[in-house]
Design an enzyme around this catalytic site. Structure first.
Site, mmCIF file in Angstrom:
data_model
loop_
_atom_site.group_PDB
_atom_site.id
_atom_site.type_symbol
_atom_site.label_atom_id
_atom_site.label_comp_id
_atom_site.label_asym_id
_atom_site.label_seq_id
_atom_site.Cartn_x
_atom_site.Cartn_y
_atom_site.Cartn_z
ATOM 1 N N HIS A 209 4.873 1.875 11.522
ATOM 2 C CA HIS A 209 4.631 1.335 12.577
ATOM 3 C C HIS A 209 5.939 0.515 13.138
ATOM 4 O O HIS A 209 6.845 0.506 12.268
ATOM 5 C CB HIS A 209 3.581 0.224 12.510
ATOM 6 C CG HIS A 209 3.693 -0.980 11.677
ATOM 7 N ND1 HIS A 209 4.001 -0.656 10.189
ATOM 8 C CD2 HIS A 209 4.106 -2.005 11.780
ATOM 9 C CE1 HIS A 209 4.090 -1.971 9.572
ATOM 10 N NE2 HIS A 209 4.418 -2.765 10.587
ATOM 11 N N ASP A 211 7.063 -3.354 15.054
ATOM 12 C CA ASP A 211 6.553 -4.648 15.317
ATOM 13 C C ASP A 211 6.624 -5.029 16.740
ATOM 14 O O ASP A 211 7.796 -4.641 17.531
ATOM 15 C CB ASP A 211 7.297 -5.778 14.509
ATOM 16 C CG ASP A 211 7.197 -5.527 13.147
ATOM 17 O OD1 ASP A 211 6.297 -4.911 12.632
ATOM 18 O OD2 ASP A 211 7.795 -6.070 12.170
ATOM 19 N N HIS A 266 8.856 1.438 10.503
ATOM 20 C CA HIS A 266 8.798 1.088 8.853
ATOM 21 C C HIS A 266 7.400 1.254 8.397
ATOM 22 O O HIS A 266 6.370 1.143 9.140
ATOM 23 C CB HIS A 266 9.301 -0.330 8.771
ATOM 24 C CG HIS A 266 8.785 -1.311 9.336
ATOM 25 N ND1 HIS A 266 8.908 -1.550 10.778
ATOM 26 C CD2 HIS A 266 7.974 -2.473 8.956
ATOM 27 C CE1 HIS A 266 8.266 -2.711 11.077
ATOM 28 N NE2 HIS A 266 7.611 -3.231 10.037
ATOM 29 N N ARG A 276 3.030 -6.206 -5.139
ATOM 30 C CA ARG A 276 4.243 -6.601 -4.214
ATOM 31 C C ARG A 276 3.741 -7.751 -3.360
ATOM 32 O O ARG A 276 2.282 -7.581 -2.926
ATOM 33 C CB ARG A 276 4.532 -5.629 -3.401
ATOM 34 C CG ARG A 276 5.746 -5.693 -2.325
ATOM 35 C CD ARG A 276 6.135 -4.382 -1.801
ATOM 36 N NE ARG A 276 7.592 -4.812 -1.135
ATOM 37 C CZ ARG A 276 7.288 -5.085 0.499
ATOM 38 N NH1 ARG A 276 6.248 -5.124 0.654
ATOM 39 N NH2 ARG A 276 8.621 -5.319 1.152
#
Length: 338
Positions: A209, A211, A266, A276
């Site tokens: 996607h 941002d 990304h 993570r």
């Protein structure tokens, strides 16, 4: 831990990164030292070439970073029944696996928060049996610092581009009505899925996607997973660095620079052995803010590449679209036929 049923396993795998071509990819992610004002030239070049860069000497106190990460791990390690007290997101709160309204899924749990000082975290405070104000203070301290950094970066951009006034971009984040968002993502280890991994495929944590906001400020722990897409469509892994911050150009900034800056695509792939944690500040303008190329950036006879729209219109469209959808495409102007 995120729970999955077997019929949905296949939805969580993507192809691994293509091998990096050294002729098309520089040896490292663009690095900007914020303690050196002369770095503003490199900063703008990174926005034009990548739409993505790493910053060091950022001034965010380590104690704020570590405290928030500690609180986040404590929260995500809580029993599901406890975490669900803070959700489902509407739009703010706790969520897992499902991302948005359009069928996107990922191996992720998250907290979506409104960082506006006038808001509260009443959805979340109920989960903390002791010292419920601590979490709010930790988030407020951290967001204040990364917002300050984001504004500094935007002003360095404006200075290098010779925009007037210097705060033409940063004032949108500082506005009391700024529609910014703060997100904490947790990608848990998933060793039980190793047997399902297929050669050449990775478990997806958060799908590809861009941002939609103006600028995104990302910090994560030392676990890899973030990948960016290059101009040739190949995906490359971003080496983790828990001491630095990564900056994304958002769709809105791409429009405001009339395409000079690129909003980078990304994604995150999950690690089957290590967890993570990432914290992202999405700097957005007020809902009624018009998003259009800045007149001072348009050269003589240069036309706007985009139709004019408000942030509310774009936000509504973006969040009702699939993650990988080309959101800006419908707002591009169609070249006139001669």
């Amino acid at each position: 831990m995120v729970a999955l049923s077997n019929p949905t396993i296949e939805q969580f795998f993507v192809k691994t990164c293509k091998p990096v071509n050294p002729l098309t990819f520089p040896p490292s992610i663009p690095l900007i030292d914020l303690s050196k004002p002369e770095s503003k030239h490199l900063l703008v070049k990174a926005c034009q070439d990548f739409g993505f860069f790493k910053v060091v000497n950022h001034g965010v106190p380590t104690k704020f970073i570590n405290k928030l990460e500690s609180e986040a791990i404590k929260f995500f390690s809580s029993p599901l029944s406890v975490k669900q007290k803070a959700g489902p997101p509407s739009p703010f709160g706790y969520g897992s696996k499902n991302i948005g309204k359009n069928g996107d899924v990922g191996w992720v749990e998250y907290l979506l928060l409104n960082p506006n000082p006038e808001s509260d975290y009443h959805q979340l405070l109920s989960i903390f049996e002791e010292h419920p104000d601590d979490f709010q203070c930790v988030v407020d301290d951290y967001v204040a610092e990364v917002k300050k950094m984001a504004c500094e970066i935007l002003e360095l951009m404006a200075d290098e581009l010779k925009l007037e006034p210097k705060n033409v971009l940063s004032k949108l984040l500082m506005d009391e009505q700024s529609d910014s968002v703060f997100r904490v993502n947790y990608y848990p280890p998933c060793p039980e899925l190793q047997e399902h991994e297929i050669n050449g495929r990775n478990l997806i944590g958060f799908g590809e996607h861009t941002d939609p906001q103006i600028i995104s400020v990302l910090r994560s722990n030392n676990t890899s997973g973030l990948e960016i897409s290059l101009r040739d469509g190949s995906w490359v892994s971003v080496p983790p660095d828990s001491d630095s911050f990564f900056i994304n150009v958002g769709d809105s900034l791409q429009v405001m620079t009339n395409g000079r800056f690129k909003s980078i695509k990304h994604r995150v792939v999950a690690n089957s052995k290590e967890s993570r944690v990432s914290m992202i500040y999405f700097g957005g303008p007020p809902l009624n803010q018009t998003i259009a190329p800045l007149p001072s950036l348009l050269q003589t006879d240069e036309d706007s590449l985009y139709k004019e729209f408000t942030w509310f219109e774009y936000k509504t469209y973006a969040f009702n679209s699939a993650l990988s959808h080309d959101r800006l495409g419908v707002f591009e102007k169609i070249p006139s036929k001669i």
